[in-house]
Write a protein that holds these residues in place. Structure first.
Motif, PDB file in Angstrom:
ATOM      1  N   ASP A  60       9.010  -8.324 -48.702  1.00 23.48           N
ATOM      2  CA  ASP A  60       7.720  -9.013 -48.756  1.00 23.48           C
ATOM      3  C   ASP A  60       7.367  -9.626 -47.405  1.00 23.48           C
ATOM      4  O   ASP A  60       6.215  -9.572 -46.973  1.00 23.48           O
ATOM      5  CB  ASP A  60       7.723 -10.090 -49.842  1.00 23.48           C
ATOM      6  CG  ASP A  60       7.696  -9.518 -51.248  1.00 23.48           C
ATOM      7  OD1 ASP A  60       7.458  -8.307 -51.406  1.00 23.48           O
ATOM      8  OD2 ASP A  60       7.934 -10.292 -52.200  1.00 23.48           O
ATOM      9  N   LEU A  61       8.366 -10.216 -46.741  1.00 25.30           N
ATOM     10  CA  LEU A  61       8.126 -10.785 -45.415  1.00 25.30           C
ATOM     11  C   LEU A  61       7.753  -9.694 -44.417  1.00 25.30           C
ATOM     12  O   LEU A  61       6.852  -9.877 -43.597  1.00 25.30           O
ATOM     13  CB  LEU A  61       9.371 -11.530 -44.906  1.00 25.30           C
ATOM     14  CG  LEU A  61       9.622 -12.901 -45.490  1.00 25.30           C
ATOM     15  CD1 LEU A  61      10.942 -13.463 -44.962  1.00 25.30           C
ATOM     16  CD2 LEU A  61       8.490 -13.850 -45.154  1.00 25.30           C
ATOM     17  N   SER A  62       8.442  -8.563 -44.490  1.00 28.70           N
ATOM     18  CA  SER A  62       8.158  -7.451 -43.581  1.00 28.70           C
ATOM     19  C   SER A  62       6.746  -6.919 -43.798  1.00 28.70           C
ATOM     20  O   SER A  62       6.026  -6.636 -42.837  1.00 28.70           O
ATOM     21  CB  SER A  62       9.170  -6.330 -43.788  1.00 28.70           C
ATOM     22  OG  SER A  62      10.463  -6.776 -43.494  1.00 28.70           O
ATOM     23  N   ILE A  63       6.359  -6.784 -45.046  1.00 26.92           N
ATOM     24  CA  ILE A  63       5.010  -6.301 -45.352  1.00 26.92           C
ATOM     25  C   ILE A  63       3.976  -7.300 -44.846  1.00 26.92           C
ATOM     26  O   ILE A  63       2.964  -6.911 -44.247  1.00 26.92           O
ATOM     27  CB  ILE A  63       4.840  -6.024 -46.859  1.00 26.92           C
ATOM     28  CG1 ILE A  63       5.678  -4.809 -47.254  1.00 26.92           C
ATOM     29  CG2 ILE A  63       3.370  -5.811 -47.223  1.00 26.92           C
ATOM     30  CD1 ILE A  63       5.766  -4.560 -48.733  1.00 26.92           C
ATOM     31  N   ALA A  64       4.231  -8.591 -45.046  1.00 27.26           N
ATOM     32  CA  ALA A  64       3.300  -9.615 -44.579  1.00 27.26           C
ATOM     33  C   ALA A  64       3.150  -9.551 -43.058  1.00 27.26           C
ATOM     34  O   ALA A  64       2.034  -9.661 -42.533  1.00 27.26           O
ATOM     35  CB  ALA A  64       3.778 -11.000 -45.013  1.00 27.26           C
ATOM     36  N   GLU A  65       4.261  -9.362 -42.353  1.00 33.22           N
ATOM     37  CA  GLU A  65       4.213  -9.244 -40.890  1.00 33.22           C
ATOM     38  C   GLU A  65       3.452  -7.993 -40.475  1.00 33.22           C
ATOM     39  O   GLU A  65       2.655  -8.019 -39.543  1.00 33.22           O
ATOM     40  CB  GLU A  65       5.626  -9.234 -40.300  1.00 33.22           C
ATOM     41  CG  GLU A  65       6.275 -10.597 -40.244  1.00 33.22           C
ATOM     42  CD  GLU A  65       5.478 -11.603 -39.416  1.00 33.22           C
ATOM     43  OE1 GLU A  65       5.095 -11.279 -38.260  1.00 33.22           O
ATOM     44  OE2 GLU A  65       5.214 -12.699 -39.923  1.00 33.22           O
ATOM     45  N   ALA A  66       3.704  -6.884 -41.148  1.00 34.20           N
ATOM     46  CA  ALA A  66       3.016  -5.634 -40.823  1.00 34.20           C
ATOM     47  C   ALA A  66       1.520  -5.753 -41.082  1.00 34.20           C
ATOM     48  O   ALA A  66       0.699  -5.236 -40.313  1.00 34.20           O
ATOM     49  CB  ALA A  66       3.609  -4.484 -41.631  1.00 34.20           C
ATOM     50  N   MET A  67       1.149  -6.448 -42.155  1.00 36.63           N
ATOM     51  CA  MET A  67      -0.265  -6.628 -42.500  1.00 36.63           C
ATOM     52  C   MET A  67      -1.002  -7.418 -41.421  1.00 36.63           C
ATOM     53  O   MET A  67      -2.192  -7.202 -41.193  1.00 36.63           O
ATOM     54  CB  MET A  67      -0.409  -7.333 -43.853  1.00 36.63           C
ATOM     55  CG  MET A  67      -0.009  -6.520 -45.053  1.00 36.63           C
ATOM     56  SD  MET A  67      -1.219  -5.304 -45.553  1.00 36.63           S
ATOM     57  CE  MET A  67      -2.472  -6.331 -46.282  1.00 36.63           C
ATOM     58  N   LYS A  68      -0.296  -8.308 -40.732  1.00 40.32           N
ATOM     59  CA  LYS A  68      -0.929  -9.106 -39.666  1.00 40.32           C
ATOM     60  C   LYS A  68      -1.422  -8.229 -38.530  1.00 40.32           C
ATOM     61  O   LYS A  68      -2.325  -8.606 -37.797  1.00 40.32           O
ATOM     62  CB  LYS A  68       0.054 -10.142 -39.117  1.00 40.32           C
ATOM     63  CG  LYS A  68       0.331 -11.288 -40.047  1.00 40.32           C
ATOM     64  CD  LYS A  68       1.330 -12.247 -39.432  1.00 40.32           C
ATOM     65  CE  LYS A  68       1.699 -13.356 -40.389  1.00 40.32           C
ATOM     66  NZ  LYS A  68       2.722 -14.246 -39.823  1.00 40.32           N
ATOM     67  N   LYS A  69      -0.838  -7.054 -38.377  1.00 36.45           N
ATOM     68  CA  LYS A  69      -1.197  -6.163 -37.275  1.00 36.45           C
ATOM     69  C   LYS A  69      -2.385  -5.264 -37.603  1.00 36.45           C
ATOM     70  O   LYS A  69      -2.841  -4.510 -36.752  1.00 36.45           O
ATOM     71  CB  LYS A  69       0.018  -5.330 -36.870  1.00 36.45           C
ATOM     72  CG  LYS A  69       1.132  -6.202 -36.331  1.00 36.45           C
ATOM     73  CD  LYS A  69       2.349  -5.418 -35.977  1.00 36.45           C
ATOM     74  CE  LYS A  69       3.403  -6.410 -35.466  1.00 36.45           C
ATOM     75  NZ  LYS A  69       4.657  -5.794 -35.206  1.00 36.45           N
TER      76      LYS A  69
END
Length: 127
Positions: free
Chosen positions: A69-78
């Motif tokens: 979930d954290l990885s997806i959230a970080e990826a979504m920021k880009k």
């Protein structure tokens, strides 16, 4: 009631005296049980202990899921604002490409292209 009757009252008698239904009373009695520690041993054989925590399994909130979930959230920021919106509507809200297209006023083909590009960028972030 115990003094008056000389014995423990039944659940039905207590519920009637309190003007509540029997089920509510039973739930209330269940709720007042003392909590136990997750470190409480439930089995001992002299060499090995099994604790309450060992018997509780949470498949929904695992460390791997949390990290993902954290990885997806970080990826979504880009992603661009439009890409974030499309990905959120498609995968978090469960809408179809046609529904998303109608909601944001573009064609289904454009939604498909933007979605594909966004997913591609998310995958690159994971690698």
């Amino acid at each position: 009631m115990t003094k008056e009757k000389g014995s423990e009252p039944s659940i039905e008698e207590i519920a009637k005296a309190m003007d509540v239904n029997k089920e509510e009373l039973v739930f209330s009695f269940d709720a007042i049980q003392l909590p136990i520690s997750l470190q409480e041993p439930i089995y001992k054989d002299g060499t090995e202990n099994i604790f309450v925590m060992d018997q509780i399994k949470d498949n929904k909130n695992t460390d791997d899921k949390w990290t993902e979930d954290l990885s997806i959230a970080e990826a979504m920021k880009k992603l661009s604002k439009r890409e974030k919106d499309i990905i959120a509507r498609r995968f978090f809200d469960g809408r179809t490409q046609m529904e998303v297209a109608e909601e944001i006023g573009i064609s289904q083909a454009q939604v498909s292209r933007l979605e594909k590009n966004a997913i591609s960028r998310i995958k690159k972030t994971y690698k």
